[in-house]
Motif scaffolding. Structure first.
Motif, PDB file in Angstrom:
ATOM      1  N   THR A  41      -7.929  -8.007   1.979  1.00  0.00           N
ATOM      2  CA  THR A  41      -6.975  -7.089   2.597  1.00  0.00           C
ATOM      3  C   THR A  41      -7.640  -5.756   2.905  1.00  0.00           C
ATOM      4  O   THR A  41      -8.873  -5.632   2.841  1.00  0.00           O
ATOM      5  N   THR A  42      -6.829  -4.736   3.212  1.00  0.00           N
ATOM      6  CA  THR A  42      -7.330  -3.410   3.557  1.00  0.00           C
ATOM      7  C   THR A  42      -8.273  -2.874   2.472  1.00  0.00           C
ATOM      8  O   THR A  42      -7.931  -2.874   1.291  1.00  0.00           O
ATOM      9  N   ASN A  43      -9.436  -2.417   2.889  1.00  0.00           N
ATOM     10  CA  ASN A  43     -10.416  -1.798   1.982  1.00  0.00           C
ATOM     11  C   ASN A  43     -10.723  -2.659   0.751  1.00  0.00           C
ATOM     12  O   ASN A  43     -10.744  -2.170  -0.377  1.00  0.00           O
TER      13      ASN A  43
ATOM     14  N   SER B  82       4.202   0.177  -0.852  1.00  0.00           N
ATOM     15  CA  SER B  82       4.292   1.113   0.270  1.00  0.00           C
ATOM     16  C   SER B  82       2.860   1.489   0.653  1.00  0.00           C
ATOM     17  O   SER B  82       2.093   1.989  -0.172  1.00  0.00           O
ATOM     18  N   ALA B  83       2.496   1.211   1.908  1.00  0.00           N
ATOM     19  CA  ALA B  83       1.080   1.273   2.311  1.00  0.00           C
ATOM     20  C   ALA B  83       0.981   1.914   3.691  1.00  0.00           C
ATOM     21  O   ALA B  83       0.965   1.224   4.716  1.00  0.00           O
ATOM     22  N   PRO B  84       0.958   3.250   3.732  1.00  0.00           N
ATOM     23  CA  PRO B  84       0.987   3.927   5.029  1.00  0.00           C
ATOM     24  C   PRO B  84      -0.308   3.786   5.820  1.00  0.00           C
ATOM     25  O   PRO B  84      -1.409   3.870   5.258  1.00  0.00           O
TER      26      PRO B  84
ATOM     27  N   PRO C  40      -6.161   1.620  -6.074  1.00  0.00           N
ATOM     28  CA  PRO C  40      -7.458   2.301  -5.999  1.00  0.00           C
ATOM     29  C   PRO C  40      -8.268   1.957  -4.744  1.00  0.00           C
ATOM     30  O   PRO C  40      -9.472   2.249  -4.714  1.00  0.00           O
ATOM     31  N   ASN C  41      -7.621   1.385  -3.708  1.00  0.00           N
ATOM     32  CA  ASN C  41      -8.423   0.932  -2.547  1.00  0.00           C
ATOM     33  C   ASN C  41      -8.635   2.043  -1.523  1.00  0.00           C
ATOM     34  O   ASN C  41      -8.307   1.910  -0.344  1.00  0.00           O
ATOM     35  N   LEU C  42      -9.206   3.145  -2.014  1.00  0.00           N
ATOM     36  CA  LEU C  42      -9.647   4.201  -1.099  1.00  0.00           C
ATOM     37  C   LEU C  42     -10.987   3.799  -0.506  1.00  0.00           C
ATOM     38  O   LEU C  42     -11.587   2.799  -0.901  1.00  0.00           O
TER      39      LEU C  42
ATOM     40  N   PHE D   2       3.742  -6.274   9.687  1.00  0.00           N
ATOM     41  CA  PHE D   2       2.538  -6.995   9.253  1.00  0.00           C
ATOM     42  C   PHE D   2       1.988  -6.358   7.984  1.00  0.00           C
ATOM     43  O   PHE D   2       1.666  -5.173   7.945  1.00  0.00           O
ATOM     44  N   CYS D   3       1.905  -7.169   6.955  1.00  0.00           N
ATOM     45  CA  CYS D   3       1.304  -6.725   5.699  1.00  0.00           C
ATOM     46  C   CYS D   3       0.639  -7.944   5.078  1.00  0.00           C
ATOM     47  O   CYS D   3       0.792  -9.061   5.563  1.00  0.00           O
ATOM     48  N   LEU D   4      -0.085  -7.694   4.007  1.00  0.00           N
ATOM     49  CA  LEU D   4      -0.710  -8.799   3.273  1.00  0.00           C
ATOM     50  C   LEU D   4      -0.319  -8.722   1.810  1.00  0.00           C
ATOM     51  O   LEU D   4      -0.385  -7.629   1.237  1.00  0.00           O
TER      52      LEU D   4
ATOM     53  N   CYS E  64      -3.767  -2.816  11.342  1.00  0.00           N
ATOM     54  CA  CYS E  64      -3.905  -2.834   9.878  1.00  0.00           C
ATOM     55  C   CYS E  64      -2.681  -3.456   9.222  1.00  0.00           C
ATOM     56  O   CYS E  64      -1.572  -3.363   9.743  1.00  0.00           O
ATOM     57  N   ALA E  65      -2.910  -4.003   8.029  1.00  0.00           N
ATOM     58  CA  ALA E  65      -1.818  -4.554   7.214  1.00  0.00           C
ATOM     59  C   ALA E  65      -1.226  -3.453   6.353  1.00  0.00           C
ATOM     60  O   ALA E  65      -1.962  -2.686   5.729  1.00  0.00           O
ATOM     61  N   GLY E  66       0.086  -3.392   6.292  1.00  0.00           N
ATOM     62  CA  GLY E  66       0.718  -2.434   5.390  1.00  0.00           C
ATOM     63  C   GLY E  66       2.052  -1.974   5.948  1.00  0.00           C
ATOM     64  O   GLY E  66       2.180  -1.765   7.159  1.00  0.00           O
TER      65      GLY E  66
END
Ligand code: DOR
Ligand code: ZN
Length: 346
Positions: A107-109, A249-251, A41-43, A218-220, A263-265
């Motif tokens: 992390t992202t958002n 999977s994090a485009p 849900p991290n929009l 690179f991801c978290l 960005c991480a993903g």
């Protein structure tokens, strides 16, 4: 060694689909192979209230390729202002299957995430009562804690105290990256499980710096040293029902990753099943691929496994995946496992 393998259709228990044009571009890659996925849900802004999840689900359904039966399993993003009643009603109606905990800033958002876990006790207690799982991004955010230690410190300082306070809470430790996480989950009883990503089974931290800095690895949580990677591979391929697939999977657009502050993903939806078959074959555990990808996840979430099957076939010719998918705003690079993949999916 078998050259074909038929398994119940897999599900993805941790997936980022984004929104808008990106959603339209990436959703077909997941819907092609997976029956269901837990949708993160991290929009921006995040999916916090039941009404947000209803609207997001409708946008996902509208973006599905014609004829697809893919089912998005929605989640809500936990904030310190989340309402236990709203969450319980969303769970009761079947709209959501889990709630996601992002420590604020992890992390992202994640800016709207939780700063102090004790401020959401009422929500977590209600979730324990109704059996609604909490999906946890398990990293502390204290900048004084080394990035490679943040998962282990989270377990000790946040997760274990939380689970002691609310032992009935069902928890999924998302994208576990350390042997500490694996050991904790193994000793955690029936209310604790973990997802493992495709890429963390195939890379370790050396890959991020091989010959230069490799932003697409690179991801978290960040990939850890090889001994941890080996612990993840052993957990994934063991058949232990506490571990199941969550691709994470994090485009991100290539421009956002190939940047001074990338960005991480990792975007692995297109080739995940070929990658997993490769890993399970390397470990001599192809017999456990179905448990990991198709059985253990539904069992934890209280759902039936899928009825349909997919067949993986090992061919002498490698399967070719496009290096990137195109979106209206630019390309998104696909995870490169740096080895030939011979398992075709049909
Ligand atoms: O690498 C990551 N990317 N880790 C996360 O936790 C979030 C995700 C994203 O949304 O891009
Ligand atoms: Zn994620």
């Amino acid at each position: 060694m078998p050259t074909t393998l038929t398994i119940k259709q897999p599900d993805d228990w941790h997936l980022h689909l984004r929104d808008g044009d990106m959603l339209k571009s990436v959703l077909p890659d997941t819907a092609r192979h997976f029956a269901r996925a837990i949708i993160m849900p991290n929009l921006v802004p995040p999916v916090v209230r039941a009404a947000d999840a209803v609207a997001y689900r409708e946008r996902i359904m509208a973006a599905l390729p014609a004829g697809s039966t893919f089912e998005p399993l929605m989640t809500l993003y936990l904030t310190e202002a989340s309402s236990a009643d709203d969450i319980a009603a969303a769970a009761d109606s079947g709209l959501i299957r889990a709630v996601k905990l992002y420590p604020a800033g992890a992390t992202t958002n994640s800016d709207s995430g939780v700063k102090d876990i004790t401020r959401v006790t009422d929500v977590l207690e209600r979730m324990a009562e109704i059996g609604l799982p909490l999906c946890v991004h398990g990293e502390v955010t204290d900048p004084d804690i080394d990035i490679f230690d943040r998962e282990a410190v989270f377990i000790e300082s946040v997760l274990e105290p939380l689970r002691s306070r609310i032992p009935g809470l069902r928890v999924v430790m998302e994208h576990v990256t350390t042997s500490d996480g694996v050991d904790y989950v193994k000793s955690g009883g029936d209310n604790l499980a973990a997802t493992l990503t495709t890429h963390h089974l195939m890379i370790n931290r050396n890959h991020i710096f091989k010959g230069g800095i490799r932003p697409h690895y690179f991801c978290l949580p960040i990939a850890k040293r090889q001994s941890h990677q080996l612990a993840l591979r052993e957990a994934a391929t063991s058949g232990d029902k506490s571990f199941f697939l969550g691709t994470d999977s994090a485009p991100h657009l290539d421009g956002a990753k190939e940047s001074a502050c990338g960005c991480a993903g990792v975007y692995n939806a297109p080739n995940t099943l070929s990658c997993l078959a490769h890993v399970f074959e390397e470990e001599g555990r192809l017999d456990n691929l179905e448990s990991f990808a198709s059985l253990n996840g539904p069992a934890f979430y209280g759902l039936a496994p899928n009825v349909n099957t997919v067949t993986l076939e090992k061919r002498s010719e490698p399967v070719e995946y496009a290096a990137s998918v195109q979106t209206a705003e630019g390309p998104v690079t696909v995870f490169d496992p740096e080895c030939a993949l011979h398992w075709h999916v049909s």
